[in-house]
Every structure is written in structure tokens, then in C-alpha cells.
Design a protein around this motif. Sequence first.
Motif, PDB file in Angstrom:
ATOM      1  N   LEU A  63      37.152  35.703  27.115  1.00 33.61           N
ATOM      2  CA  LEU A  63      36.382  36.472  26.131  1.00 33.61           C
ATOM      3  C   LEU A  63      35.836  35.565  25.036  1.00 33.61           C
ATOM      4  O   LEU A  63      34.700  35.744  24.578  1.00 33.61           O
ATOM      5  CB  LEU A  63      37.266  37.566  25.522  1.00 33.61           C
ATOM      6  N   ALA A  64      36.642  34.574  24.638  1.00 36.35           N
ATOM      7  CA  ALA A  64      36.178  33.637  23.608  1.00 36.35           C
ATOM      8  C   ALA A  64      34.983  32.827  24.098  1.00 36.35           C
ATOM      9  O   ALA A  64      34.126  32.431  23.298  1.00 36.35           O
ATOM     10  CB  ALA A  64      37.323  32.714  23.195  1.00 36.35           C
ATOM     11  N   ARG A  65      34.918  32.599  25.417  1.00 37.46           N
ATOM     12  CA  ARG A  65      33.786  31.866  26.005  1.00 37.46           C
ATOM     13  C   ARG A  65      32.688  32.813  26.470  1.00 37.46           C
ATOM     14  O   ARG A  65      31.788  32.422  27.197  1.00 37.46           O
ATOM     15  CB  ARG A  65      34.272  31.016  27.173  1.00 37.46           C
ATOM     16  N   ARG A  66      32.785  34.081  26.058  1.00 36.14           N
ATOM     17  CA  ARG A  66      31.781  35.108  26.345  1.00 36.14           C
ATOM     18  C   ARG A  66      31.629  35.371  27.855  1.00 36.14           C
ATOM     19  O   ARG A  66      30.537  35.627  28.344  1.00 36.14           O
ATOM     20  CB  ARG A  66      30.430  34.728  25.727  1.00 36.14           C
ATOM     21  N   GLN A  67      32.748  35.274  28.576  1.00 32.93           N
ATOM     22  CA  GLN A  67      32.742  35.663  29.979  1.00 32.93           C
ATOM     23  C   GLN A  67      33.205  37.112  30.109  1.00 32.93           C
ATOM     24  O   GLN A  67      34.225  37.489  29.534  1.00 32.93           O
ATOM     25  CB  GLN A  67      33.672  34.744  30.795  1.00 32.93           C
ATOM     26  N   ARG A  68      32.461  37.893  30.857  1.00 32.32           N
ATOM     27  CA  ARG A  68      32.788  39.306  31.011  1.00 32.32           C
ATOM     28  C   ARG A  68      34.005  39.479  31.910  1.00 32.32           C
ATOM     29  O   ARG A  68      34.193  38.756  32.885  1.00 32.32           O
ATOM     30  CB  ARG A  68      31.591  40.053  31.589  1.00 32.32           C
ATOM     31  N   LEU A  69      34.823  40.492  31.584  1.00 28.79           N
ATOM     32  CA  LEU A  69      36.035  40.761  32.348  1.00 28.79           C
ATOM     33  C   LEU A  69      35.908  41.957  33.285  1.00 28.79           C
ATOM     34  O   LEU A  69      36.817  42.221  34.071  1.00 28.79           O
ATOM     35  CB  LEU A  69      37.218  41.007  31.394  1.00 28.79           C
ATOM     36  N   ASP A  70      34.794  42.683  33.200  1.00 34.01           N
ATOM     37  CA  ASP A  70      34.666  43.867  34.060  1.00 34.01           C
ATOM     38  C   ASP A  70      34.507  43.439  35.519  1.00 34.01           C
ATOM     39  O   ASP A  70      33.882  42.422  35.825  1.00 34.01           O
ATOM     40  CB  ASP A  70      33.480  44.732  33.630  1.00 34.01           C
ATOM     41  N   VAL A  71      35.096  44.248  36.416  1.00 32.61           N
ATOM     42  CA  VAL A  71      35.069  43.964  37.852  1.00 32.61           C
ATOM     43  C   VAL A  71      34.133  44.966  38.532  1.00 32.61           C
ATOM     44  O   VAL A  71      34.317  46.180  38.384  1.00 32.61           O
ATOM     45  CB  VAL A  71      36.479  44.085  38.466  1.00 32.61           C
ATOM     46  N   PRO A  72      33.118  44.495  39.264  1.00 31.97           N
ATOM     47  CA  PRO A  72      32.227  45.416  39.989  1.00 31.97           C
ATOM     48  C   PRO A  72      33.031  46.313  40.926  1.00 31.97           C
ATOM     49  O   PRO A  72      33.995  45.861  41.565  1.00 31.97           O
ATOM     50  CB  PRO A  72      31.310  44.478  40.786  1.00 31.97           C
ATOM     51  N   PRO A  73      32.689  47.606  41.020  1.00 34.94           N
ATOM     52  CA  PRO A  73      33.466  48.550  41.852  1.00 34.94           C
ATOM     53  C   PRO A  73      33.624  48.109  43.300  1.00 34.94           C
ATOM     54  O   PRO A  73      34.686  48.295  43.896  1.00 34.94           O
ATOM     55  CB  PRO A  73      32.658  49.847  41.747  1.00 34.94           C
ATOM     56  N   ASP A  74      32.590  47.489  43.875  1.00 35.00           N
ATOM     57  CA  ASP A  74      32.665  47.114  45.290  1.00 35.00           C
ATOM     58  C   ASP A  74      33.556  45.889  45.532  1.00 35.00           C
ATOM     59  O   ASP A  74      33.826  45.533  46.683  1.00 35.00           O
ATOM     60  CB  ASP A  74      31.264  46.838  45.837  1.00 35.00           C
ATOM     61  N   MET A  75      34.025  45.258  44.444  1.00 34.48           N
ATOM     62  CA  MET A  75      34.865  44.072  44.584  1.00 34.48           C
ATOM     63  C   MET A  75      36.342  44.354  44.313  1.00 34.48           C
ATOM     64  O   MET A  75      37.190  43.487  44.537  1.00 34.48           O
ATOM     65  CB  MET A  75      34.394  42.965  43.630  1.00 34.48           C
ATOM     66  N   ARG A  76      36.675  45.550  43.847  1.00 35.32           N
ATOM     67  CA  ARG A  76      38.024  45.793  43.335  1.00 35.32           C
ATOM     68  C   ARG A  76      39.104  45.685  44.417  1.00 35.32           C
ATOM     69  O   ARG A  76      40.136  45.055  44.204  1.00 35.32           O
ATOM     70  CB  ARG A  76      38.070  47.155  42.646  1.00 35.32           C
ATOM     71  N   LEU A  77      38.873  46.301  45.562  1.00 40.36           N
ATOM     72  CA  LEU A  77      39.873  46.235  46.630  1.00 40.36           C
ATOM     73  C   LEU A  77      40.032  44.804  47.135  1.00 40.36           C
ATOM     74  O   LEU A  77      41.144  44.344  47.404  1.00 40.36           O
ATOM     75  CB  LEU A  77      39.490  47.174  47.777  1.00 40.36           C
ATOM     76  N   HIS A 182      34.946  34.367  52.966  1.00 41.83           N
ATOM     77  CA  HIS A 182      34.255  35.331  53.833  1.00 41.83           C
ATOM     78  C   HIS A 182      33.669  36.487  53.020  1.00 41.83           C
ATOM     79  O   HIS A 182      32.578  36.970  53.314  1.00 41.83           O
ATOM     80  CB  HIS A 182      35.245  35.869  54.864  1.00 41.83           C
ATOM     81  N   PHE A 183      34.409  36.925  51.987  1.00 38.35           N
ATOM     82  CA  PHE A 183      33.950  37.991  51.093  1.00 38.35           C
ATOM     83  C   PHE A 183      33.986  37.457  49.665  1.00 38.35           C
ATOM     84  O   PHE A 183      34.972  37.658  48.946  1.00 38.35           O
ATOM     85  CB  PHE A 183      34.839  39.232  51.203  1.00 38.35           C
ATOM     86  N   PRO A 184      32.944  36.753  49.217  1.00 38.04           N
ATOM     87  CA  PRO A 184      32.973  36.081  47.914  1.00 38.04           C
ATOM     88  C   PRO A 184      33.224  37.042  46.754  1.00 38.04           C
ATOM     89  O   PRO A 184      32.751  38.183  46.751  1.00 38.04           O
ATOM     90  CB  PRO A 184      31.568  35.458  47.812  1.00 38.04           C
ATOM     91  N   LEU A 185      34.001  36.555  45.772  1.00 33.64           N
ATOM     92  CA  LEU A 185      34.257  37.301  44.542  1.00 33.64           C
ATOM     93  C   LEU A 185      33.381  36.700  43.452  1.00 33.64           C
ATOM     94  O   LEU A 185      33.701  35.657  42.882  1.00 33.64           O
ATOM     95  CB  LEU A 185      35.737  37.198  44.164  1.00 33.64           C
TER      96      LEU A 185
END
Length: 298
Positions: A63-77, A182-185
Motif C-alpha cells: 500500500l505504501a508503494r501504491r500497489q492495489r490489494l484487490d483481487v479480480p473475481p476470476d482469479m480468487r479460486l 499455466h494460469f497466470p496471476l
Amino acid sequence: MTVVPKARHARISPLGLAFLAVTSVGWGLNFPIMKHLLTEWPPLSSRGLCGIVGAAALALIALARRQRLDVPPDMRLRLVLVSWLTIGSWVAFMGLALLWLSASEAAVLGISIPVWVAFLAWPILGERLSLVRAVSLLVALAGIVVLIGGNGIEASLEKLPGLLLALAGAVCVALGTVLTKHFPLKMPPLSLAAWQIGIGCVPIAIVGLAIEHPQILALSTIGWASMIYMTLIQFCLCYVCWFAALERLPAATASIGTLLVPVVGVLAAAAMLHEPLGLRELVALAVTLGGVAVALRF
């Protein structure tokens, strides 16, 4: 543990090498520190709780480096699966393995991860093994056999649970690495590391607290220092330096550079825990390192 992304620069950066050295030394020293901590606290509770605190600290850094922490819904599993494989399994299996293995043996077994990545990438990703790489990987496995089997059959059987646990952890990390490729995050690196460590360590900590019943008062000053090291150095500083190194070095250079981890682990275990460091240990380390290093180059 995370997948090595492509480096931004092809040239070798001295600063990148410095970050890589900090990472390798920090992760290598963690093996004897973990081994000592087992004399005061149980493995699942100590490693799981340190991971949770470390993940929270990494999230704050992100967060201090302004990187977002939200996870896209299609990546959660996918994120949960990969986190359990690459982080949770390693934290749990390696922590338990140290109940039977020395710190130096665990460090050398950790080198086998690229071996299993290469073998699993063949059926899952269609990456065929060249003859040179296949032979190199077999040589690396031979080095591990020398290390574990050098004390005779009886001693090897006594270590068998630890050997199987350590190899299970290495195989799970390799599978998680291959699946991530195979399934990039697609997430910012520090945010991804924070999520992976947190998701991987939460169930380990819960199980540990439920079945191990750790006692705070059992920790000595050295025990507290070990916990702080595992939290701030292993999970925070080393990961920050790792990603900083990856931004400045070719991926192959970074991967081979991590082979310093078992070297530091073996030497530190001999110095800190007075574990044996004889011809057998040195030959096993050299053969395993050489096999993996050659395999990573082809």
C-alpha cells in the motif's frame, strides 16, 4: 514461494545482485533458525503465525508503494489453490520435516524444487525435457540420495518421515509454480506475495493453535528473536529484496542465484547448531547444486 517473472533488463545489475544476495542469505539462515525454534515452539503454530504477521507487513508495504490489494473475481479460486500449494504446503511440510531432519538436510532437499518443476512442466505445460536437463536433474536427485542415505539404512529409515514430508513440500511448491505459469496471476508482486503468504499461512496457524497448544511463556529471548527473524526477515525483507532483484536481473540469473540458499543453510547449520559438515555433506551439496544449476541453464 512465487513464480519468477520476466526481468525488465537483460544486463546484470550490481544492485540487483546485492538484493539477490540479501534474499539468499536471509532464506538460508532461516533453516537453522527454524530448527532451533522447534526446541521451544511447535512447527505449525510458529511458522503459521509468523507468516500471517509477515503477510500483513507486506500488505502495508504494498500500500505504501501504491500497489492495489484487490483481487479480480476470476482469479480468487486460482489464488487460493496456488497459495495453499506454494506457501501453505511448504510452511507445513518443511516445518514438520525438521522434526526428523537436520537443518542442513532440509536446506539441500529444498533445492529439489526446480527438479520437480521440470518434471511437472512436461505433462502440464508441454515443456519437453532435453537430454542434458534430464540427466542433470537425475544427478541432482543422486546428490540428495547421498545426503540422506549416507548414514546407513537404519538411520535413513529413521529420517524417512522427514524426507517424505520435505519432498512433499517441494513437489507441492513445484506444482503450484507450474499451475501459476499455466494460469497466470496478474497482480502487483508485493500484493500477490502478501495474499499468497496470508492465504497459505492462515489455515496452518489455525490447525497449529488447535492441536499444538503453544505456550507464549515457553519462548526464551532467543525464541522471540527467532520468531521476529522469521516474520520480518524471512517473510518481509527477503521477499521485498527478491522482487527488487527480479526487476533488475534476468530470470535465469535470479533462479541460479537462489542456489546460494542451501549453501548458506548448510554452513549456518554447522556454525549455529554444530551440525556435521564433512565430506558426505559437502559432496551431496556440490552434486545437487551442480545438477540443478546445469538444468536451469538448458
